[in-house]
Structures are given as C-alpha cells and as structure tokens.
Design a protein around this motif. Structure first.
Motif, PDB file in Angstrom:
ATOM      1  N   ASN A  52       0.830  -1.205   0.000  1.00 55.31           N
ATOM      2  CA  ASN A  52       0.000   0.000   0.000  1.00 55.31           C
ATOM      3  C   ASN A  52       0.865   1.255   0.000  1.00 55.31           C
ATOM      4  N   TYR A  53       0.220   2.407  -0.066  1.00 60.07           N
ATOM      5  CA  TYR A  53       0.915   3.666  -0.288  1.00 60.07           C
ATOM      6  C   TYR A  53       1.960   3.982   0.781  1.00 60.07           C
ATOM      7  N   SER A  54       1.703   3.527   2.018  1.00 60.33           N
ATOM      8  CA  SER A  54       2.590   3.861   3.128  1.00 60.33           C
ATOM      9  C   SER A  54       3.563   2.742   3.468  1.00 60.33           C
ATOM     10  N   GLY A  55       3.358   1.586   2.871  1.00 62.41           N
ATOM     11  CA  GLY A  55       4.221   0.450   3.183  1.00 62.41           C
ATOM     12  C   GLY A  55       3.796  -0.318   4.408  1.00 62.41           C
ATOM     13  N   THR A  56       2.639   0.000   4.957  1.00 63.65           N
ATOM     14  CA  THR A  56       2.193  -0.666   6.186  1.00 63.65           C
ATOM     15  C   THR A  56       1.414  -1.944   5.922  1.00 63.65           C
ATOM     16  N   PHE A  57       1.062  -2.177   4.660  1.00 66.70           N
ATOM     17  CA  PHE A  57       0.315  -3.387   4.324  1.00 66.70           C
ATOM     18  C   PHE A  57       0.876  -3.983   3.053  1.00 66.70           C
ATOM     19  N   THR A  58       1.128  -5.280   3.107  1.00 72.16           N
ATOM     20  CA  THR A  58       1.575  -6.005   1.928  1.00 72.16           C
ATOM     21  C   THR A  58       0.744  -7.264   1.756  1.00 72.16           C
ATOM     22  N   TYR A  59       0.674  -7.707   0.517  1.00 75.07           N
ATOM     23  CA  TYR A  59      -0.056  -8.940   0.210  1.00 75.07           C
ATOM     24  C   TYR A  59       0.682  -9.654  -0.903  1.00 75.07           C
ATOM     25  N   LEU A  60       0.939 -10.940  -0.722  1.00 71.73           N
ATOM     26  CA  LEU A  60       1.680 -11.707  -1.710  1.00 71.73           C
ATOM     27  C   LEU A  60       0.883 -12.898  -2.197  1.00 71.73           C
ATOM     28  N   ALA A  61       1.126 -13.286  -3.414  1.00 66.67           N
ATOM     29  CA  ALA A  61       0.486 -14.469  -3.967  1.00 66.67           C
ATOM     30  C   ALA A  61       0.937 -15.705  -3.202  1.00 66.67           C
ATOM     31  N   ALA A  62       0.068 -16.683  -3.154  1.00 68.84           N
ATOM     32  CA  ALA A  62       0.371 -17.903  -2.407  1.00 68.84           C
ATOM     33  C   ALA A  62       1.633 -18.586  -2.921  1.00 68.84           C
ATOM     34  N   SER A  63       1.865 -18.463  -4.223  1.00 76.47           N
ATOM     35  CA  SER A  63       3.003 -19.153  -4.833  1.00 76.47           C
ATOM     36  C   SER A  63       4.352 -18.584  -4.395  1.00 76.47           C
ATOM     37  N   VAL A  64       4.350 -17.359  -3.864  1.00 86.58           N
ATOM     38  CA  VAL A  64       5.611 -16.738  -3.469  1.00 86.58           C
ATOM     39  C   VAL A  64       5.657 -16.394  -1.992  1.00 86.58           C
ATOM     40  N   GLY A  66       6.274 -16.363   1.764  1.00 83.77           N
ATOM     41  CA  GLY A  66       7.330 -17.035   2.518  1.00 83.77           C
ATOM     42  C   GLY A  66       8.671 -17.013   1.820  1.00 83.77           C
ATOM     43  N   ARG A  67       8.680 -16.680   0.525  1.00 83.66           N
ATOM     44  CA  ARG A  67       9.936 -16.599  -0.226  1.00 83.66           C
ATOM     45  C   ARG A  67      10.225 -15.179  -0.714  1.00 83.66           C
ATOM     46  N   PHE A  68       9.187 -14.441  -1.063  1.00 86.77           N
ATOM     47  CA  PHE A  68       9.332 -13.085  -1.582  1.00 86.77           C
ATOM     48  C   PHE A  68       8.865 -12.080  -0.539  1.00 86.77           C
ATOM     49  N   THR A  69       9.477 -10.909  -0.580  1.00 91.99           N
ATOM     50  CA  THR A  69       9.090  -9.803   0.288  1.00 91.99           C
ATOM     51  C   THR A  69       9.018  -8.528  -0.541  1.00 91.99           C
ATOM     52  N   VAL A  70       7.974  -7.756  -0.337  1.00 93.29           N
ATOM     53  CA  VAL A  70       7.850  -6.476  -1.030  1.00 93.29           C
ATOM     54  C   VAL A  70       8.006  -5.350  -0.012  1.00 93.29           C
ATOM     55  N   SER A  71       8.707  -4.303  -0.424  1.00 93.44           N
ATOM     56  CA  SER A  71       8.923  -3.154   0.448  1.00 93.44           C
ATOM     57  C   SER A  71       9.032  -1.907  -0.414  1.00 93.44           C
ATOM     58  N   ARG A  72       9.041  -0.759   0.243  1.00 90.84           N
ATOM     59  CA  ARG A  72       9.156   0.482  -0.511  1.00 90.84           C
ATOM     60  C   ARG A  72       9.886   1.531   0.298  1.00 90.84           C
ATOM     61  N   ASN A  74       9.628   5.473  -0.008  1.00 95.47           N
ATOM     62  CA  ASN A  74       9.002   6.600  -0.701  1.00 95.47           C
ATOM     63  C   ASN A  74       9.955   7.770  -0.873  1.00 95.47           C
ATOM     64  N   ALA A  75      10.909   7.904   0.018  1.00 94.03           N
ATOM     65  CA  ALA A  75      11.892   8.982  -0.117  1.00 94.03           C
ATOM     66  C   ALA A  75      12.741   8.797  -1.370  1.00 94.03           C
ATOM     67  N   LYS A  76      12.915   7.540  -1.765  1.00 92.43           N
ATOM     68  CA  LYS A  76      13.693   7.225  -2.967  1.00 92.43           C
ATOM     69  C   LYS A  76      12.789   6.938  -4.162  1.00 92.43           C
ATOM     70  N   ASN A  77      11.477   7.035  -3.943  1.00 94.29           N
ATOM     71  CA  ASN A  77      10.528   6.746  -5.029  1.00 94.29           C
ATOM     72  C   ASN A  77      10.760   5.364  -5.620  1.00 94.29           C
ATOM     73  N   THR A  78      11.030   4.404  -4.762  1.00 92.79           N
ATOM     74  CA  THR A  78      11.428   3.076  -5.214  1.00 92.79           C
ATOM     75  C   THR A  78      10.703   1.995  -4.420  1.00 92.79           C
ATOM     76  N   VAL A  79      10.369   0.939  -5.132  1.00 93.63           N
ATOM     77  CA  VAL A  79       9.761  -0.247  -4.543  1.00 93.63           C
ATOM     78  C   VAL A  79      10.669  -1.436  -4.840  1.00 93.63           C
ATOM     79  N   TYR A  80      10.711  -2.365  -3.897  1.00 90.45           N
ATOM     80  CA  TYR A  80      11.603  -3.512  -4.037  1.00 90.45           C
ATOM     81  C   TYR A  80      10.827  -4.818  -3.968  1.00 90.45           C
ATOM     82  N   LEU A  81      11.372  -5.814  -4.620  1.00 89.91           N
ATOM     83  CA  LEU A  81      10.860  -7.180  -4.499  1.00 89.91           C
ATOM     84  C   LEU A  81      12.058  -8.066  -4.206  1.00 89.91           C
ATOM     85  N   GLN A  82      12.156  -8.494  -2.958  1.00 91.86           N
ATOM     86  CA  GLN A  82      13.210  -9.415  -2.551  1.00 91.86           C
ATOM     87  C   GLN A  82      12.731 -10.829  -2.808  1.00 91.86           C
TER      88      GLN A  82
END
Length: 124
Positions: A52-64, A66-72, A74-82
């Motif tokens: 979400n816009y603030s980074g306080t809520f994330t949701y991942l597909a079942a297939s990923v 436990g393995r993938f993490t999403v973060s952001r 905003n100061a860098k205008n960047t989103v990550y997918l680990q």
C-alpha cells in the motif's frame, strides 16, 4: 504521469536470491499503491505482490509467500521485491505497476502505470 523502471533481474540458480527494484520518475509515488506482476512465456500476467501507499500493508500471492518480500522507500521513489529460494517456476518477466489510490489492488487492469519489465531466469 509516472514512469517506472525495473532493474535487478538476471540469471539465477535454484535456491538463489535476487532483489528487483522499481524506480519511479515524473511524480512521487508516495500516494500510490504499487504492485509486482510476472508473465512467463505463453502465460497470462499474474499477480505477485502488492504494497500500500505507506508500506504498512503487503499482500503476496500464495506461490511466493514465505519466499518473496515487497517493500518500498518513498523517499527514494522506489519499490523492491526481494526474491529468495528461487525456483525455475519463478522464471518470467517481472513488471511493477502503480496507481494513485489508498486501496490495495491485485488486478492488473486496475493499475495505471507500468514499467517495461525485467527478465528473471532461474535454472535448476
């Protein structure tokens, strides 16, 4: 108008990790929901993760989950997918997308802006 550019894709072996970045330009994405999608050859584009816009809520597909993490950052205008514990089924072009909204979105057609994608190839 928002321009999105993904980076960080490449070749990996099963079990490896990669971190994708999606950097926005043109305007701040601080008020945007961000999503990650992927598309393998011959398959439809599928949802991977959203934050979400603030980074306080994330949701991942079942297939990923436990393995993938999403973060952001905003100061860098960047989103990550680990992406950890990669397997060959993760091979696809990965896209980030955004829409100015406080809601969380998992449907591709509801996003307004898309990057050009970055290829991730995982060998066994």
């Amino acid at each position: 108008q928002v321009q999105l550019v993904e980076s960080g894709g490449g070749l990996a072996q099963a079990g490896d990790s990669l971190r994708l970045s999606c950097t926005a330009s043109g305007r701040s994405i601080a008020g945007h929901v961000m999503g990650w999608f992927r598309q393998a050859p011959g398959k439809e584009r599928e949802f991977v993760a959203t934050i979400n816009y603030s980074g306080t809520f994330t949701y991942l597909a079942a297939s990923v989950k436990g393995r993938f993490t999403v973060s952001r950052d905003n100061a860098k205008n960047t989103v990550y997918l680990q992406m950890d514990s990669l397997n060959p089924d993760d091979t696809a072009v990965y896209y980030c997308a955004s829409r100015q909204t406080l809601q969380v979105i998992i449907t591709p057609r509801e996003y307004d802006y898309w990057g050009q994608g970055t290829q991730v190839t995982v060998s066994s």
